[in-house]
Design an enzyme around this catalytic site. Sequence first.
Site, PDB file in Angstrom:
ATOM      1  N   TYR A 146       0.810  -1.217   0.000  1.00  0.00           N
ATOM      2  CA  TYR A 146       0.000   0.000   0.000  1.00  0.00           C
ATOM      3  C   TYR A 146       0.844   1.268   0.000  1.00  0.00           C
ATOM      4  O   TYR A 146       0.409   2.303  -0.488  1.00  0.00           O
ATOM      5  CB  TYR A 146      -0.923   0.034   1.220  1.00  0.00           C
ATOM      6  CG  TYR A 146      -2.194  -0.755   1.055  1.00  0.00           C
ATOM      7  CD1 TYR A 146      -2.156  -2.133   0.915  1.00  0.00           C
ATOM      8  CD2 TYR A 146      -3.423  -0.116   1.047  1.00  0.00           C
ATOM      9  CE1 TYR A 146      -3.321  -2.858   0.780  1.00  0.00           C
ATOM     10  CE2 TYR A 146      -4.598  -0.832   0.910  1.00  0.00           C
ATOM     11  CZ  TYR A 146      -4.540  -2.200   0.773  1.00  0.00           C
ATOM     12  OH  TYR A 146      -5.696  -2.913   0.630  1.00  0.00           O
ATOM     13  N   LYS A 195       3.547 -15.410   3.188  1.00  0.00           N
ATOM     14  CA  LYS A 195       3.799 -16.189   1.974  1.00  0.00           C
ATOM     15  C   LYS A 195       5.296 -16.457   1.939  1.00  0.00           C
ATOM     16  O   LYS A 195       6.011 -16.071   1.006  1.00  0.00           O
ATOM     17  CB  LYS A 195       3.304 -15.388   0.745  1.00  0.00           C
ATOM     18  CG  LYS A 195       3.325 -16.156  -0.561  1.00  0.00           C
ATOM     19  CD  LYS A 195       2.286 -17.261  -0.651  1.00  0.00           C
ATOM     20  CE  LYS A 195       2.448 -18.059  -1.935  1.00  0.00           C
ATOM     21  NZ  LYS A 195       1.613 -19.275  -1.965  1.00  0.00           N
ATOM     22  N   ASP A 227      -2.490 -18.465   1.195  1.00  0.00           N
ATOM     23  CA  ASP A 227      -3.455 -19.201   0.353  1.00  0.00           C
ATOM     24  C   ASP A 227      -4.163 -20.281   1.169  1.00  0.00           C
ATOM     25  O   ASP A 227      -5.380 -20.464   1.079  1.00  0.00           O
ATOM     26  CB  ASP A 227      -2.773 -19.766  -0.906  1.00  0.00           C
ATOM     27  CG  ASP A 227      -1.459 -20.486  -0.631  1.00  0.00           C
ATOM     28  OD1 ASP A 227      -0.971 -20.435   0.519  1.00  0.00           O
ATOM     29  OD2 ASP A 227      -0.919 -21.103  -1.560  1.00  0.00           O
ATOM     30  N   ASP A 251      -6.140  -7.182   4.104  1.00  0.00           N
ATOM     31  CA  ASP A 251      -7.257  -6.580   3.371  1.00  0.00           C
ATOM     32  C   ASP A 251      -8.131  -7.686   2.793  1.00  0.00           C
ATOM     33  O   ASP A 251      -9.363  -7.682   2.956  1.00  0.00           O
ATOM     34  CB  ASP A 251      -6.713  -5.689   2.248  1.00  0.00           C
ATOM     35  CG  ASP A 251      -7.825  -5.069   1.429  1.00  0.00           C
ATOM     36  OD1 ASP A 251      -8.798  -4.587   2.030  1.00  0.00           O
ATOM     37  OD2 ASP A 251      -7.729  -5.076   0.180  1.00  0.00           O
ATOM     38  N   ASP A 255     -12.068  -9.315   4.363  1.00  0.00           N
ATOM     39  CA  ASP A 255     -13.345  -9.374   3.638  1.00  0.00           C
ATOM     40  C   ASP A 255     -13.905 -10.797   3.676  1.00  0.00           C
ATOM     41  O   ASP A 255     -15.103 -11.003   3.863  1.00  0.00           O
ATOM     42  CB  ASP A 255     -13.168  -8.949   2.170  1.00  0.00           C
ATOM     43  CG  ASP A 255     -13.478  -7.469   1.950  1.00  0.00           C
ATOM     44  OD1 ASP A 255     -13.323  -6.692   2.907  1.00  0.00           O
ATOM     45  OD2 ASP A 255     -13.870  -7.093   0.828  1.00  0.00           O
TER      46      ASP A 255
END
Length: 361
Positions: A146, A195, A227, A251, A255
């Site tokens: 970001y 990751k 993942d 982020d 959701d």
Amino acid sequence: MNYSIAVIPGDGIGPEIVREACHVLDRVGEVYGHQFSYTEVDMGGCSIDKYGVPLTDEALETARKSDAVLLGAVGGKVGNSRWYDVAPNLRPEAGLLAIRKGLGLFANLRPAYLFDELASACPLKPEIIGDGFDLIIVRELTGGLYFGARHTEKVDGVETAVDTLTYSEKEIRRVAVKAFEIAMKRKKHVTSVDKANVLDSSRLWRKVVNEVAKDYPEVTVDHMLVDNTAMQLVMNPRQFDVILTENMFGDILSDEASMITGSIGMLSSASLNESRFGLYEPSHGSAPDIAGQDIANPIATILSAAMMLTYSFDLDREAQAVQVAVKQVLAEGYRTADIMSEGKTKVGTVKMGELICERIR
Ligand code: IPM
Ligand code: MG
């Protein structure tokens, strides 16, 4: 006590839901003998309309000087050319990123739990839900992709875009400490998500999290690839207590986590800095398509105000009273449109706010 709150209604449904959250705070003040004073601050599209930028220096300063910030939502329809046919750093969402960075709000807390009353709205099978889940995502909020350098250029005649993902040890450590502190007050389990099978920044993340973990011997820590985490959240959300992760992964996962609670209209969030200062906002967006119709669900914003009571003002009893009032209203069968189901009583934004206020004692 007197608490000064910078209030950012923002765009879309923001003003309606923030109004109800302020009513709830006023009611808490009445019942428990506190005074909340509000200073309104423009941010997002409404600030662009007035000042040509999504966040002015004055607005940031007003927020900084307050004891805490309450935010509705910013942004509009992407087709809104007035706000979107401009450079990315002048769009409504840039205001949000600027206030996060400007106030040093590096730790974003996003709780996701299932209200018993809304279990039927949860898209997961009953055997997966079991007796419910209760997790909190601690998302790093001022670093990573970001805020890394980015640009788009022609390389050998081919348009090429670059975003950079950088994390320093210091940035990882401070958010990890927040996550472990929170875990100490919960089920003492941190799942750090990265990751590390691909990214250097994730390998450093893992190393620093393991170092911080040494200071919290009571907390169980495990590491999960992002993942796999996306999959585990829908396969077995009950395994999680505190999920600690970097900005972009947080982020996306937040959701997903919100969806399994049945409605994004229920989820609160807190963004904190090193001290007790924080910005509190619902996890959902500005929903411009339903703005001004008195149908938005104000509960996420009301629960965000409750988080403010806990994290910035140390008013746990008062926060509890708000949560109990919300649960009670749901148990009595009142629903806004987004969480409506057969046999329940549909109410609008204002009515939902009133019902919750009346039950605060
Ligand atoms: C969020 C939002 C923001 C983010 C957008 C609006 C910039 O999706 O708070 O999760 O990506 O952080
Ligand atoms: Mg998001």
